[in-house]
Design a protein around this motif. Structure first.
Motif, short mmCIF file in Angstrom:
data_model
loop_
_atom_site.label_atom_id
_atom_site.label_comp_id
_atom_site.label_asym_id
_atom_site.label_seq_id
_atom_site.Cartn_x
_atom_site.Cartn_y
_atom_site.Cartn_z
N GLU A 53 -6.37 0.05 1.62
CA GLU A 53 -5.13 -0.26 2.34
C GLU A 53 -3.89 0.02 1.47
O GLU A 53 -2.87 0.47 1.99
CB GLU A 53 -5.13 -1.72 2.81
CG GLU A 53 -5.87 -1.93 4.11
CD GLU A 53 -5.26 -1.16 5.27
OE1 GLU A 53 -4.03 -1.21 5.45
OE2 GLU A 53 -6.02 -0.49 5.99
N PHE A 54 -3.96 -0.24 0.18
CA PHE A 54 -2.84 0.10 -0.69
C PHE A 54 -2.70 1.63 -0.81
O PHE A 54 -1.58 2.14 -0.93
CB PHE A 54 -2.98 -0.55 -2.06
CG PHE A 54 -2.34 -1.91 -2.13
CD1 PHE A 54 -0.97 -2.04 -2.31
CD2 PHE A 54 -3.11 -3.06 -2.00
CE1 PHE A 54 -0.37 -3.29 -2.36
CE2 PHE A 54 -2.52 -4.32 -2.04
CZ PHE A 54 -1.14 -4.44 -2.22
N TYR A 55 -3.80 2.32 -0.80
CA TYR A 55 -3.77 3.79 -0.78
C TYR A 55 -3.03 4.28 0.46
O TYR A 55 -2.16 5.16 0.37
CB TYR A 55 -5.22 4.30 -0.81
CG TYR A 55 -5.38 5.80 -0.93
CD1 TYR A 55 -5.08 6.46 -2.12
CD2 TYR A 55 -5.90 6.54 0.13
CE1 TYR A 55 -5.27 7.84 -2.23
CE2 TYR A 55 -6.11 7.91 0.02
CZ TYR A 55 -5.79 8.56 -1.17
OH TYR A 55 -5.99 9.92 -1.28
N LYS A 56 -3.34 3.68 1.60
CA LYS A 56 -2.64 4.03 2.84
C LYS A 56 -1.17 3.62 2.79
O LYS A 56 -0.30 4.35 3.28
CB LYS A 56 -3.32 3.34 4.03
CG LYS A 56 -4.60 3.97 4.50
CD LYS A 56 -5.09 3.24 5.75
CE LYS A 56 -6.37 3.86 6.29
NZ LYS A 56 -6.83 3.15 7.51
N LEU A 57 -0.93 2.45 2.23
CA LEU A 57 0.43 1.92 2.18
C LEU A 57 1.37 2.85 1.41
O LEU A 57 2.58 2.87 1.66
CB LEU A 57 0.41 0.53 1.53
CG LEU A 57 1.61 -0.40 1.74
CD1 LEU A 57 1.94 -0.58 3.21
CD2 LEU A 57 1.34 -1.74 1.08
N CYS A 58 0.80 3.61 0.51
CA CYS A 58 1.60 4.58 -0.27
C CYS A 58 1.58 5.97 0.35
O CYS A 58 1.91 6.96 -0.32
CB CYS A 58 1.09 4.62 -1.71
SG CYS A 58 1.42 3.10 -2.62
N GLY A 59 1.18 6.05 1.61
CA GLY A 59 1.36 7.28 2.37
C GLY A 59 0.17 8.20 2.49
O GLY A 59 0.29 9.30 3.02
N LYS A 60 -1.02 7.78 2.04
CA LYS A 60 -2.20 8.64 2.11
C LYS A 60 -3.09 8.24 3.28
O LYS A 60 -3.36 7.06 3.50
CB LYS A 60 -2.99 8.55 0.81
CG LYS A 60 -2.23 9.04 -0.41
CD LYS A 60 -1.96 10.53 -0.34
CE LYS A 60 -1.28 11.02 -1.60
NZ LYS A 60 -1.06 12.48 -1.57
N ASN A 61 -3.57 9.24 4.01
CA ASN A 61 -4.40 8.97 5.19
C ASN A 61 -5.76 9.64 5.12
O ASN A 61 -6.48 9.71 6.12
CB ASN A 61 -3.67 9.44 6.45
CG ASN A 61 -2.42 8.62 6.72
OD1 ASN A 61 -2.48 7.40 6.79
ND2 ASN A 61 -1.29 9.29 6.86
#
Length: 291
Positions: A53-61
């Motif tokens: 979720e932190f990976y996603k929160l920084c713009g990665k999908n």
């Protein structure tokens, strides 16, 4: 909503974990079976979810961070196997099933934990699609948080029950034993995504506060929940004469403190501009869980 998201994440993580561990067709089948038994027999996969979720929160999908998410779960599982051993907490149940050493014997359980720990770093090192500078930095964070100045420090302090003198001492032990792997999850998620120092600091703050809340709720559940709810032996803290926040403050004051730390964790998310819904719901879910 959060229950469904946890289930979706769990299914995907479990599929990847099954692929990453060897199958039980080796001459050394017993230790492979023991490692797979403990790794694949349940668990909410909270730490991997936080990382992703932190990976996603920084713009990665993309799915490139899943190897690190699985590596983190391997380390968490190894710690549970070792925690349950007679020389540590001496627990017979884990996730509603016999502990690894009860099913496979102490020596095999010890080696299964060792195997998961070492395989975690092999798994992380095989990450593809992410700048290797970020992978290398994240491996360092994983080592530091799991190692002698991280989770291991918390575990030995817990075993020796050194931190009896004050509430602050007990909370420091919690921040090491429980908080460090949560810190690894949040910090690695940001790092793999190429996040900046401000985002890393916010992720650390989130994890440190969540870790304290998480362990306090664990202590409360050890006192109030049933064996069926927890899937493990209850009242183990009393059995092992452990110093806990609940023993110091009582249940109601402990709940208030857990709520305070959860709110502080949520405040840390304000640094991020991305969608914080899942992390917010997950944090509140962990605060109000009954298992």
């Amino acid at each position: 909503m959060i229950d469904l998201l946890i289930k979706e994440y769990k299914n995907k993580i479990d599929t990847r974990l099954d692929m990453l561990l060897p199958q039980s067709d080796k001459q050394y089948k017993s230790v492979v079976d023991a490692a797979r038994y403990s790794l694949l027999s349940g668990g909410k996969r909270i730490r991997p979810i936080i990382l992703l979720e932190f990976y996603k929160l920084c713009g990665k999908n993309d799915d490139c961070a899943y190897n690190f998410a699985c590596a983190l779960e391997m380390i968490h599982t190894y710690s549970l196997i070792h925690d349950d051993l007679p020389c540590m907490d001496d627990d017979d149940l884990r996730r509603g099933k016999p502990s690894c050493h009860k099913k496979y014997g102490e020596a095999t359980a010890l080696l299964a934990g060792d195997a998961l720990l070492t395989n975690a770093f092999l798994t992380a090192s095989k990450t593809m699609g992410i700048d290797f500078r970020y992978v290398s930095e994240s491996i360092g964070y994983l080592s530091a948080c799991a190692g002698i100045d991280g989770m291991i420090a918390g575990q030995i302090l817990d075993i020796e029950d050194i931190f009896k003198n004050s509430l602050e001492d007990t909370l420091l032990m919690y921040s090491l034993k429980t908080g460090k792997l949560l810190k690894a999850a949040a910090l690695i998620g940001v790092t793999l995504a190429g996040g900046d120092e401000t985002q890393k600091s916010a992720a650390i703050s989130y994890a440190e506060n969540l870790g304290l809340a998480f362990q306090i709720i664990d202590d409360i559940l050890d006192t109030t929940a049933t064996e069926e709810q927890l899937g493990k032996t209850v009242n183990s803290d009393d059995k092992n004469d452990k110093t806990t926040v609940v023993k110091r403050l009582g249940i109601e004051e402990s709940k208030k403190l857990a709520d305070k730390y959860t709110n502080a964790a949520l405040d840390s998310l304000n640094t991020f501009s991305g969608d914080k819904t899942t992390l917010t719901e997950l944090s509140n879910y962990l605060l109000n869980r009954n298992s």
